[in-house]
Design a protein around this motif. Structure first.
Motif, PDB file in Angstrom:
ATOM      1  N   THR A 336       0.830  -1.207   0.000  1.00 22.84           N
ATOM      2  CA  THR A 336       0.000   0.000   0.000  1.00 22.84           C
ATOM      3  C   THR A 336       0.865   1.257   0.000  1.00 22.84           C
ATOM      4  O   THR A 336       0.625   2.191  -0.779  1.00 22.84           O
ATOM      5  N   SER A 339       2.342   1.662  -3.374  1.00 17.21           N
ATOM      6  CA  SER A 339       1.334   2.066  -4.363  1.00 17.21           C
ATOM      7  C   SER A 339       1.033   3.560  -4.271  1.00 17.21           C
ATOM      8  O   SER A 339       0.892   4.244  -5.296  1.00 17.21           O
ATOM      9  N   MET A 340       0.943   4.085  -3.053  1.00 16.73           N
ATOM     10  CA  MET A 340       0.682   5.515  -2.893  1.00 16.73           C
ATOM     11  C   MET A 340       1.855   6.349  -3.416  1.00 16.73           C
ATOM     12  O   MET A 340       1.663   7.422  -4.003  1.00 16.73           O
ATOM     13  N   LEU A 343       1.727   6.166  -7.173  1.00 14.73           N
ATOM     14  CA  LEU A 343       0.572   6.929  -7.652  1.00 14.73           C
ATOM     15  C   LEU A 343       0.893   8.416  -7.742  1.00 14.73           C
ATOM     16  O   LEU A 343       0.376   9.120  -8.632  1.00 14.73           O
ATOM     17  N   PHE A 386      -8.393   0.362  -8.759  1.00 13.26           N
ATOM     18  CA  PHE A 386      -8.822   0.364  -7.364  1.00 13.26           C
ATOM     19  C   PHE A 386     -10.281  -0.057  -7.226  1.00 13.26           C
ATOM     20  O   PHE A 386     -10.668  -0.637  -6.205  1.00 13.26           O
ATOM     21  N   PHE A 406      -7.432   1.004   0.667  1.00 11.24           N
ATOM     22  CA  PHE A 406      -8.431   1.998   0.257  1.00 11.24           C
ATOM     23  C   PHE A 406      -8.462   3.187   1.222  1.00 11.24           C
ATOM     24  O   PHE A 406      -8.742   4.317   0.804  1.00 11.24           O
ATOM     25  N   GLU A 408      -5.839   4.452   2.726  1.00 10.14           N
ATOM     26  CA  GLU A 408      -4.718   5.308   2.331  1.00 10.14           C
ATOM     27  C   GLU A 408      -5.017   6.048   1.038  1.00 10.14           C
ATOM     28  O   GLU A 408      -4.640   7.206   0.880  1.00 10.14           O
ATOM     29  N   LEU A 409      -5.675   5.393   0.096  1.00 13.51           N
ATOM     30  CA  LEU A 409      -6.046   6.070  -1.157  1.00 13.51           C
ATOM     31  C   LEU A 409      -6.956   7.252  -0.879  1.00 13.51           C
ATOM     32  O   LEU A 409      -6.757   8.350  -1.428  1.00 13.51           O
ATOM     33  N   ARG A 412      -4.838  10.059   1.102  1.00 12.15           N
ATOM     34  CA  ARG A 412      -3.743  10.728   0.389  1.00 12.15           C
ATOM     35  C   ARG A 412      -4.146  11.244  -0.983  1.00 12.15           C
ATOM     36  O   ARG A 412      -3.559  12.209  -1.477  1.00 12.15           O
ATOM     37  N   HIS A 413      -5.114  10.591  -1.603  1.00  9.90           N
ATOM     38  CA  HIS A 413      -5.545  11.005  -2.940  1.00  9.90           C
ATOM     39  C   HIS A 413      -7.075  11.054  -2.987  1.00  9.90           C
ATOM     40  O   HIS A 413      -7.727  10.265  -3.675  1.00  9.90           O
ATOM     41  N   GLY A 417     -10.128   8.965  -4.773  1.00 10.54           N
ATOM     42  CA  GLY A 417     -10.971   8.154  -3.911  1.00 10.54           C
ATOM     43  C   GLY A 417     -12.452   8.470  -4.037  1.00 10.54           C
ATOM     44  O   GLY A 417     -13.299   7.580  -3.879  1.00 10.54           O
TER      45      GLY A 417
END
Length: 452
Positions: A336, A339-340, A343, A386, A406, A408-409, A412-413, A417
């Protein structure tokens, strides 16, 4: 005291080395850091001439070639014919920095603190010249996929063989015991005279022959113990080698803002962390690799180019596949974080690529207006990735995904999300268990707060 005598070749190499060092002192090469790095490497190779002349001769030759090729590139006044010849040569031969990287790794393998300091000093001065191919040579040291037959796997295989041998011996002992027990009733009924006859049949062997057998067995066990000792020593040397390689990778992360290089580090480093997890003997390697991954790599700053978009997308897809097959929560959490980080590169690359595209006359006014991130095709692909993972998490009972991916998504984003809201509203009531329904509700609650 006695004077050190060198062979003719070694003396010639020493003289050439001193001339090169003097030139480097008088004029800067391309940058002062590269100049200092080559000076340090030349002088150390000169010292090795006194102790290891044969190896030092080859080392000086390789360093001299790398220095000449760098100097030739730094010279701007070239004829077209020379430039064409240099281009053809560069296509056939590896870059000078790749050759030098191989030299540094050879020195890093040796168990010497002085050599380690020399390699670190030289490497830090050449990070700005590092190419993806040269970095791959360094990553091959730690990547379990590229050194699958190292001493770690050999020792594990040996331990399995030892366990099999022990099991076989126990089985044979059990069979002997069962045989004895089966014949015990018959032995009870034997007379004393029969016992004396049986004992007479088992005569002791020749003492000299038994001594030879004992010495042969002792030699076998001694050889096996020596093999195990060498393997343990090789494993320890490999452990130290990988720890030193991680030190060089840390220098790359600290000093380089090249997104192409940083993205290449993610997957091999993550594979190393997962490989040595749970190995008590490799605990220092696991701790250092994990700290480098979480504290340095995933928090690194970088500058992207439009060309970084495609490889970053491929890496993101690979990391999400790893998250789907992660054996533990810790492994999924590391995927995770990676991935962040990737991303971020995908989003920046998408914006950079959009900025380089020249707008047509018809669409000039449309391009001038702000464009939301998910309107880029690449980021639409991110949302789809996602969304697919979210459906698996909420609907597949045997999934290995965890909600942290999810959460963290969304944290952070949130711009990406928020596009999962319809899927969360649709899947939350029909999730496979209460825990996942609760997690989906928490995600929806967080996203609703982001809207406000």
């Amino acid at each position: 005291g006695a004077e050190l005598s060198l062979s003719a070749d070694a003396q010639a190499a020493m003289d050439t080395m001193w001339k090169t060092v003097e030139k480097l002192r008088k004029k800067k090469l391309v940058s002062s850091s590269e100049c200092t790095a080559f000076q340090c490497l030349f002088l150390h190779a000169g010292l090795l001439l006194l102790s290891e002349p044969e190896q030092a001769l080859d080392l000086l030759k390789e360093i001299q070639e790398c220095h000449q090729r760098l100097s030739a590139r730094g010279t701007r006044q070239k004829s077209k014919r020379v430039r064409a010849a240099a281009t053809e040569e560069s296509e056939e031969e590896p870059e000078w920095v790749e050759v030098l990287m191989d030299v540094l790794l050879g020195l890093l393998w040796r168990p010497s603190r002085l050599l380690r300091n020399v390699v670190e000093h030289v490497f830090r001065g050449l990070i700005s010249r590092l190419t993806p191919a040269a970095l791959d040579l360094l990553l091959a040291v730690i990547d379990p996929k590229k050194n699958a037959g190292d001493v770690y796997d050999e020792e594990e295989q040996e331990e399995e063989e030892d366990e099999m041998d022990v099991d076989e011996e126990e089985d044979s002992d059990d069979s002997d015991d069962s045989g004895d027990s089966d014949g015990s009733n018959d032995k009870v009924g034997l007379e004393k005279g029969d016992d004396d006859d049986d004992s007479g049949d088992e005569m002791p062997e020749n003492p000299e022959e038994m001594a030879r057998v004992d010495s042969a067995l002792a030699a076998v066990f001694k050889e096996r113990a020596e093999v195990k000792r060498r393997r343990r020593e090789d494993k320890l040397n490999m452990l130290h080698f990988k720890l030193r390689a991680l030190g060089l990778l840390e220098a790359v992360v600290q000093r380089s803002e090249n997104a192409t290089l940083l993205m290449r580090i993610v997957e091999p480093l993550l594979a190393l962390v997962n490989k040595v997890s749970g190995d008590r003997q490799a605990a220092p390697l696991h701790e250092k690799a994990t700290a480098l991954f979480k504290q340095r790599v995933c928090k690194a700053r970088f500058v992207v180019q439009p060309s970084d978009l495609a490889p970053s997308m491929q890496l993101l897809e690979s990391l999400l596949r790893m998250a789907r097959s992660s054996p533990t929560l810790v492994a999924c959490t590391l995927c995770t974080h990676a991935s962040m980080f990737v991303l971020r590169a995908v989003k920046k690359s998408a914006v950079a690529m959009a900025a380089t595209e020249k707008p047509t006359k018809r669409k000039r006014t449309e391009v001038e207006t702000p464009v939301s991130l998910p309107e880029f095709a690449s980021l639409q692909r991110v949302v789809e990735l996602f969304r697919s993972a979210l459906e698996e998490f909420l609907q597949k009972r045997s999934t290995r995904l965890h909600p942290i991916l999810f959460i963290e998504l969304i944290a952070r984003h949130p711009d990406l999300g928020k596009h999962l809201v319809p899927d969360l509203e649709r899947l939350q009531p029909i999730a496979v268990n209460k825990y996942r329904r609760k997690q989906a509700s928490l995600m929806l609650s967080t996203l609703s707060k982001e809207k406000k």
